[in-house]
Design a protein around this motif. Structure first.
Motif, PDB file in Angstrom:
ATOM      1  N   PHE A  11       0.837  -1.206   0.000  1.00 23.10           N
ATOM      2  CA  PHE A  11       0.000   0.000   0.000  1.00 23.10           C
ATOM      3  C   PHE A  11       0.873   1.257   0.000  1.00 23.10           C
ATOM      4  O   PHE A  11       0.618   2.205  -0.747  1.00 23.10           O
ATOM      5  N   GLU A  12       1.894   1.271   0.831  1.00 24.09           N
ATOM      6  CA  GLU A  12       2.745   2.458   0.919  1.00 24.09           C
ATOM      7  C   GLU A  12       3.585   2.661  -0.333  1.00 24.09           C
ATOM      8  O   GLU A  12       3.890   3.794  -0.709  1.00 24.09           O
ATOM      9  N   GLU A  13       3.944   1.580  -1.013  1.00 25.70           N
ATOM     10  CA  GLU A  13       4.652   1.707  -2.288  1.00 25.70           C
ATOM     11  C   GLU A  13       3.785   2.450  -3.299  1.00 25.70           C
ATOM     12  O   GLU A  13       4.265   3.342  -4.013  1.00 25.70           O
ATOM     13  N   TYR A  14       2.509   2.106  -3.354  1.00 22.73           N
ATOM     14  CA  TYR A  14       1.596   2.764  -4.286  1.00 22.73           C
ATOM     15  C   TYR A  14       1.273   4.180  -3.829  1.00 22.73           C
ATOM     16  O   TYR A  14       1.045   5.079  -4.659  1.00 22.73           O
ATOM     17  N   TYR A  15       1.234   4.397  -2.528  1.00 19.16           N
ATOM     18  CA  TYR A  15       0.982   5.742  -2.002  1.00 19.16           C
ATOM     19  C   TYR A  15       2.102   6.691  -2.437  1.00 19.16           C
ATOM     20  O   TYR A  15       1.857   7.795  -2.916  1.00 19.16           O
ATOM     21  N   HIS A  16       3.336   6.262  -2.268  1.00 19.14           N
ATOM     22  CA  HIS A  16       4.477   7.091  -2.637  1.00 19.14           C
ATOM     23  C   HIS A  16       4.585   7.258  -4.148  1.00 19.14           C
ATOM     24  O   HIS A  16       5.017   8.304  -4.631  1.00 19.14           O
ATOM     25  N   LYS A  17       4.196   6.240  -4.876  1.00 15.78           N
ATOM     26  CA  LYS A  17       4.196   6.346  -6.334  1.00 15.78           C
ATOM     27  C   LYS A  17       3.203   7.402  -6.797  1.00 15.78           C
ATOM     28  O   LYS A  17       3.457   8.149  -7.739  1.00 15.78           O
ATOM     29  N   MET A  18       2.071   7.489  -6.111  1.00 17.32           N
ATOM     30  CA  MET A  18       1.025   8.445  -6.486  1.00 17.32           C
ATOM     31  C   MET A  18       1.312   9.849  -5.987  1.00 17.32           C
ATOM     32  O   MET A  18       1.131  10.834  -6.700  1.00 17.32           O
ATOM     33  N   PHE A  19       1.786   9.969  -4.740  1.00 17.22           N
ATOM     34  CA  PHE A  19       1.889  11.283  -4.109  1.00 17.22           C
ATOM     35  C   PHE A  19       3.310  11.738  -3.797  1.00 17.22           C
ATOM     36  O   PHE A  19       3.510  12.846  -3.307  1.00 17.22           O
ATOM     37  N   GLY A  20       4.316  10.897  -4.037  1.00 19.44           N
ATOM     38  CA  GLY A  20       5.700  11.311  -3.807  1.00 19.44           C
ATOM     39  C   GLY A  20       6.339  10.602  -2.627  1.00 19.44           C
ATOM     40  O   GLY A  20       5.679  10.284  -1.629  1.00 19.44           O
ATOM     41  N   SER A  21       7.639  10.379  -2.734  1.00 22.07           N
ATOM     42  CA  SER A  21       8.362   9.620  -1.708  1.00 22.07           C
ATOM     43  C   SER A  21       8.500  10.375  -0.394  1.00 22.07           C
ATOM     44  O   SER A  21       8.841   9.782   0.631  1.00 22.07           O
ATOM     45  N   ASP A  22       8.240  11.683  -0.380  1.00 23.78           N
ATOM     46  CA  ASP A  22       8.390  12.473   0.843  1.00 23.78           C
ATOM     47  C   ASP A  22       7.126  12.490   1.691  1.00 23.78           C
ATOM     48  O   ASP A  22       7.121  13.066   2.777  1.00 23.78           O
ATOM     49  N   LYS A  23       6.046  11.849   1.220  1.00 22.93           N
ATOM     50  CA  LYS A  23       4.779  11.889   1.947  1.00 22.93           C
ATOM     51  C   LYS A  23       4.702  10.763   2.974  1.00 22.93           C
ATOM     52  O   LYS A  23       5.183   9.656   2.740  1.00 22.93           O
ATOM     53  N   ASN A  24       4.079  11.048   4.112  1.00 25.46           N
ATOM     54  CA  ASN A  24       3.866  10.052   5.157  1.00 25.46           C
ATOM     55  C   ASN A  24       2.431   9.539   5.091  1.00 25.46           C
ATOM     56  O   ASN A  24       1.494  10.309   4.865  1.00 25.46           O
TER      57      ASN A  24
END
Length: 294
Positions: A157-170
């Protein structure tokens, strides 16, 4: 006294000779520098400058995408944004194409979680092989379902989250609802996002449609342009509209207007969004903003 005068004259002569010698050495040094050393330095500096310019031009060329590569990337980025979302039935069907300009901070946390979950392909999720809607999976006191419908690891889930919104997002977890095949309610349980069946639903009185137009590259950004049309009832009248807010009617609703021919008929009058993607430290292009330009 005569001797003192001669000593003074000799002393003065020595001083003059020394000064002339110094001047001669300086002159010879300048000539050597000007004729030999300076020329070499100039050539060397020019060569270094040319090399630097060539390196910069080479780097720019390496970073610049060909037209074919840019179009392929633009379509891939578009596919991340054209997934229908249940949160936006009252103002369109797509999270990133709304009646106002959007950035990450304009979306609430539940909406971000919902949309990321919708990005995750089915083949990386786990499914309950039993009937999650069966009687044995219903709590008779709360009338809630107790057997999971599908789930995915928080790592994925977090891999897709960062892919969508950027690696700096928590990622901040909370309960969220989503419609994939059915309406489900999801929450974090240990190292998984677990989704349970949920009753409910709704109807929509209009639909928005998107069409990819083209993309441009601007240094580390990709600027994607997308057309939008809306069809249905805006609370006052039926018709075809060029904006997600459905304020700008461009045609009456007709049986001749279909999803397949809508942009052929009204594409020149459609609303246009500029969707910006930025490159993060992992060389991934993530969604940065959506801006209405027409």
């Amino acid at each position: 006294m005569v001797r003192n005068l001669e000593e003074k004259k000799n002393k003065g002569l020595y001083i003059v000779i020394i000064m002339l010698t110094i001047l001669l050495i300086c002159s010879l040094g300048y000539i050597v520098y000007n004729e030999f050393i300076k020329e070499n330095e100039t050539v060397e500096n020019n060569e270094n400058q040319n090399n630097n310019n060539q390196d910069n031009e080479s780097n720019e060329e390496e970073n610049n995408l060909t037209e074919e590569e840019l179009n392929k990337l633009g379509l891939e980025l578009f596919s991340r944004t054209n997934i229908e979302s249940i949160s936006y039935i009252t103002s369109g069907n797509y999270m990133f194409y709304q009646k106002n300009d959007l950035t990450y901070n304009n979306l609430n946390n539940e909406e971000r979680l919902e949309y990321v979950y919708m990005q995750i392909p089915k083949n990386v999720k786990s499914y309950n092989s039993e009937d999650a809607y069966g009687d044995s999976c219903i709590d008779t006191d709360t009338y809630q379902y107790t057997c999971y419908y599908e789930k995915v690891s928080t790592k994925t889930f977090e891999e897709y989250y960062h892919k969508m919104f950027g690696s700096d997002k928590n990622v901040s977890y909370e309960n969220f609802g989503v419609i994939i095949d059915k309406l489900i309610s999801c929450k974090q349980e240990s190292d998984e996002i677990v989704c349970y069946p949920s009753d409910g639903g709704g109807i929509k009185d209009h639909t928005t449609y998107l069409e990819y137009d083209y993309a441009n590259q601007d240094e580390d950004k990709i600027l994607m342009y997308v057309k939008l049309l809306a069809l249905g009832y805006n609370g006052k009248e039926l018709g075809v509209f060029s904006d997600a807010a459905m304020n700008n009617k461009i045609a009456d609703e007709s049986s001749e207007v279909t999803e397949d021919n809508m942009f052929d008929l009204y594409g020149n009058e459609a609303g246009i969004y500029k969707v910006t993607f930025k490159k993060d430290t992992n060389d991934n292009y993530y969604w940065y903003s959506s801006e209405i330009i027409k």
